[in-house]
Design an enzyme around this catalytic site. Structure first.
Site, short mmCIF file in Angstrom:
data_model
loop_
_atom_site.label_atom_id
_atom_site.label_comp_id
_atom_site.label_asym_id
_atom_site.label_seq_id
_atom_site.Cartn_x
_atom_site.Cartn_y
_atom_site.Cartn_z
N PHE A 8 13.46 -83.94 8.31
CA PHE A 8 12.91 -84.13 6.86
C PHE A 8 12.08 -82.31 6.87
O PHE A 8 11.42 -81.66 7.44
CB PHE A 8 11.80 -84.76 6.47
CG PHE A 8 12.30 -85.98 6.89
CD1 PHE A 8 12.95 -86.52 5.48
CD2 PHE A 8 12.67 -87.03 7.67
CE1 PHE A 8 13.76 -87.53 6.12
CE2 PHE A 8 13.02 -87.26 8.49
CZ PHE A 8 13.66 -88.53 7.28
N ASP A 9 12.57 -81.98 5.15
CA ASP A 9 10.93 -80.32 4.96
C ASP A 9 9.75 -81.46 4.21
O ASP A 9 9.97 -82.44 4.81
CB ASP A 9 12.19 -80.17 3.69
CG ASP A 9 11.21 -79.06 2.83
OD1 ASP A 9 10.40 -78.40 4.00
OD2 ASP A 9 10.83 -79.32 2.20
#
Length: 224
Positions: A8-9
């Site tokens: 995930f960012d």
């Protein structure tokens, strides 16, 4: 190939910034526009470069506050207030972030966070947002020496997670970063919260909750 990890960012995907605590720093300094502080920040980053360790980050932030105080002739009390400020207080988790990370973990998958944010203390920021206990690997651009969409950034995260590109999914809110992941073979999704309720294509998520059905499909059927 089955999925073993999800990357995930951080900003815009798992967390957002609440600038109220930062604005409170300047509550009795109306002559300093917050925009001026932002511009000073960008200038400081360009001049000094971004810190690659947590200790270097402390020195980086101390230097930033000292220069700001010198520029605006601020007194010792204000300087001390600035030095005590913890920027992680401005980081908040989206309401769908923790449930999604829990869902990923419950499926036996590893969780990685790959961020281009210029600070080294990514672990502390995720802990402050109430997500740190659900993340296995964190990769901050200044620490690993590569930024998305450079291939090296994704390859570093994959190696840290111990998975190959075809064993991993990625969620980011920037199209260039999604395309960068796809270029190295990662199945990547664009998170567009504005698209919630109106579609947006098979590779676009309107919210993180839309990830769970895709995980189930790939865990049972494998990645096409």
């Amino acid at each position: 190939m089955s999925i073993h990890a999800v990357i995930f960012d951080r900003d815009g995907v798992l967390t957002y910034f609440d600038f109220a605590p930062a604005l409170e720093l300047f509550r009795d300094l109306p002559r300093i526009p917050f925009e001026a502080v932002r511009q000073h920040w960008f200038s400081w980053c360009r001049v000094t470069g971004t810190p690659r360790t947590v200790e270097a980050e402390r020195q980086f932030l101390a230097g930033f506050w000292d220069e700001l105080c010198d520029e605006w002739s601020l007194d010792a009390g204000v300087r001390e207030r600035f030095h005590r400020f913890d920027y992680t207080r401005t980081i908040r988790a989206f309401s769908d972030a923790r449930p999604t990370l829990l869902a990923v973990r419950e499926r036996g998958l590893r969780v990685g966070v790959l961020s281009n944010f210029p600070m080294a203390s990514i672990e502390a920021s995720l802990t402050a947002a109430g997500l740190g206990d659900l993340v296995d690997v964190t990769c901050a651009a200044p620490v690993i020496g590569a930024s998305k969409p450079e291939p090296a950034a994704y390859l570093h995260a994959l190696a840290a997670l111990g998975v190959s590109a075809d064993e991993c999914l990625l969620v980011d809110d920037e199209e260039a970063c999604v395309e960068g992941a796809r270029a190295v073979g990662i199945r990547a999704f664009l998170l567009d919260r504005a698209a919630s309720g109106r579609g947006g294509g098979a590779a676009t998520l309107g919210g993180l909750e839309a990830l769970s059905p895709m995980l189930d499909m790939r865990l049972h059927e494998g990645t096409p």
